[in-house]
Structures are given as structure tokens and as C-alpha cells.
Design an enzyme around this catalytic site. Structure first.
Site, mmCIF file in Angstrom:
data_model
loop_
_atom_site.group_PDB
_atom_site.id
_atom_site.type_symbol
_atom_site.label_atom_id
_atom_site.label_comp_id
_atom_site.label_asym_id
_atom_site.label_seq_id
_atom_site.Cartn_x
_atom_site.Cartn_y
_atom_site.Cartn_z
ATOM 1 N N ALA A 52 7.083 0.310 -5.692
ATOM 2 C CA ALA A 52 5.746 0.384 -5.098
ATOM 3 C C ALA A 52 4.863 -0.690 -5.710
ATOM 4 O O ALA A 52 5.120 -1.191 -6.811
ATOM 5 C CB ALA A 52 5.128 1.765 -5.325
ATOM 6 N N ASP A 53 3.828 -1.026 -4.975
ATOM 7 C CA ASP A 53 2.832 -1.958 -5.488
ATOM 8 C C ASP A 53 1.465 -1.533 -4.961
ATOM 9 O O ASP A 53 1.346 -1.069 -3.832
ATOM 10 C CB ASP A 53 3.141 -3.390 -5.062
ATOM 11 C CG ASP A 53 2.313 -4.402 -5.850
ATOM 12 O OD1 ASP A 53 2.541 -4.512 -7.076
ATOM 13 O OD2 ASP A 53 1.435 -5.053 -5.271
ATOM 14 N N THR A 54 0.460 -1.674 -5.810
ATOM 15 C CA THR A 54 -0.905 -1.271 -5.464
ATOM 16 C C THR A 54 -1.836 -2.449 -5.672
ATOM 17 O O THR A 54 -1.719 -3.172 -6.666
ATOM 18 C CB THR A 54 -1.368 -0.086 -6.333
ATOM 19 O OG1 THR A 54 -0.499 1.024 -6.114
ATOM 20 C CG2 THR A 54 -2.798 0.326 -5.994
#
Length: 206
Positions: A85-87
Site C-alpha cells: 500500500a501507499d498513502t
């Protein structure tokens, strides 16, 4: 009969993502991607010229999942789904990454003060030939922050490993007037969307 393996690999260093997966009962092993200043990271998080926040966060998440899956194959590990995941935080079309120092953290919070910004988290799950991905977008409105409040917050360690220079699960919760979206997504892993992806990969969840 051999028991079914319901564990996944988590390709993330984020303690918040670990906590969120435990919250919904997902067992995982960490698969750490390198972020070495000398040898270079396994996946770079540099934005491309003109790249929109939605495209950026989806690309980085997808690249992390792909690299982690290649590690599973090269190390001949048990074939389990890989989650990455990446935010990122965006305001006025600009991407706000992790502040490198106190000056950057203060500037980010000054910019977010009294305004609404977007938090985007993209989740990618890779298993065998399957890759599923979703990007969740939340809107967050900050109260108007005093210089003293910003300085006090930036004197803690909270801002420096988080996109946009704040963590909603910590002291910065005091800054938030309103959210429209997913609280867990703002933390770094939207649980509803993540559960849907994991079910598609064969992980049994309620």
C-alpha cells in the site's frame, strides 16, 4: 487433510498497517522492501513530472506489490498473497510527501491549516497471476491551527514518517474538524476495501 494457509505477506514497514490488519484478524509475515540511501530503494517514491496524485499513489503501490512478489519467487517462499500500500496527501493538486525536517513539516501544516485536503491510499494485492488494486480517497478538513500548536506538534516525532506531516491516529486528531471517507484509509489502510481484495485472493474473512 493439510490445513489451508490463510496468511499473507505484508510489504510495508508501517506499524499502523500492521495494527489495522490485526484489527480485522489477518495473519501476516513482513516482507521488507529495501530503502537504503547508499544502494537505493527497491521501489522509488519519486513523483514523475506532471503526475497526478491518484496516478502516483496507484503506481507506487502496484510497483511495491510486484517487487515483493518477485522476492517471494526468488527466495522460493511459500506462495501467499502479497499486500502493498501507499498513502499520499494532496492539496491544490500538489503531492505532500513525508517531511524531511522540521521546516518542511511546519510548512505542510501551515498549508493544511483551515482547509480541506485529500488523503489517498492505494492498496495492491498480488497472488500468482492475479493483481487486484483499489485506491480510496478521503477528504479531511483541518481547523485553523495556531503557530504555537504547529510548533508543539512538530517538536514531537509524529510528523516525520507520515505523508502530509501528520498522523490522524495520534496528536493530530486534535486538528481534524471533519472527515469524509475512511478513517482507516487516512491511517494508511482502508479496511473495507482491503478486505474485499483479500477475499478475492482467497483469504477467508467475515
Amino acid at each position: 487433510m493439510k490445513p489451508i494457509d490463510r496468511k499473507i505477506y505484508l510489504a510495508s514497514k508501517s506499524p499502523r498497517r500492521r495494527e489495522l490488519l490485526r484489527q480485522i484478524g489477518v495473519e501476516f509475515e513482513l516482507l521488507m522492501l529495501r530503502n537504503d540511501a547508499l544502494r537505493g530503494p527497491d521501489v522509488t517514491e519519486i513523483t514523475h513530472p506532471g503526475e497526478r496524485a491518484e496516478d502516483y499513489v496507484a503506481r507506487v503501490s502496484r510497483e511495491k506489490a510486484a517487487f515483493a512478489w518477485s522476492m517471494v519467487q526468488s527466495r522460493r517462499l511459500t506462495m501467499r498473497p502479497v499486500l502493498a500500500a501507499d498513502t499520499t496527501v494532496t492539496i491544490d493538486g500538489d503531492i505532500l510527501g513525508k517531511p524531511a525536517n522540521k521546516t518542511e513539516a511546519i510548512a505542510m501544516l501551515e498549508r493544511l491549516s483551515g482547509r480541506t485536503h485529500q488523503v489517498l491510499t492505494s492498496v495492491a494485492v498480488r497472488h500468482m497471476d492475479m493483481i487486484e488494486q483499489v485506491t480510496q480517497v478521503s477528504e479531511v478538513r483541518f481547523a485553523t491551527l495556531s503557530a504555537a500548536s504547529i510548533a508543539a506538534y512538530c517538536a514531537t516525532q509524529e510528523p516525520y514518517d507520515k505523508a502530509g506531516g501528520y498522523g490522524i491516529q495520534g496528536l493530530a486528531a486534535l486538528f481534524v474538524e471533519h472527515i469524509d471517507g475512511s478513517h482507516s484509509g487516512i491511517m494508511g489502510l482502508p479496511l473495507y476495501e482491503t478486505a474485499k481484495l483479500l477475499r478475492k485472493a482467497g483469504i477467508a474473512l467475515p
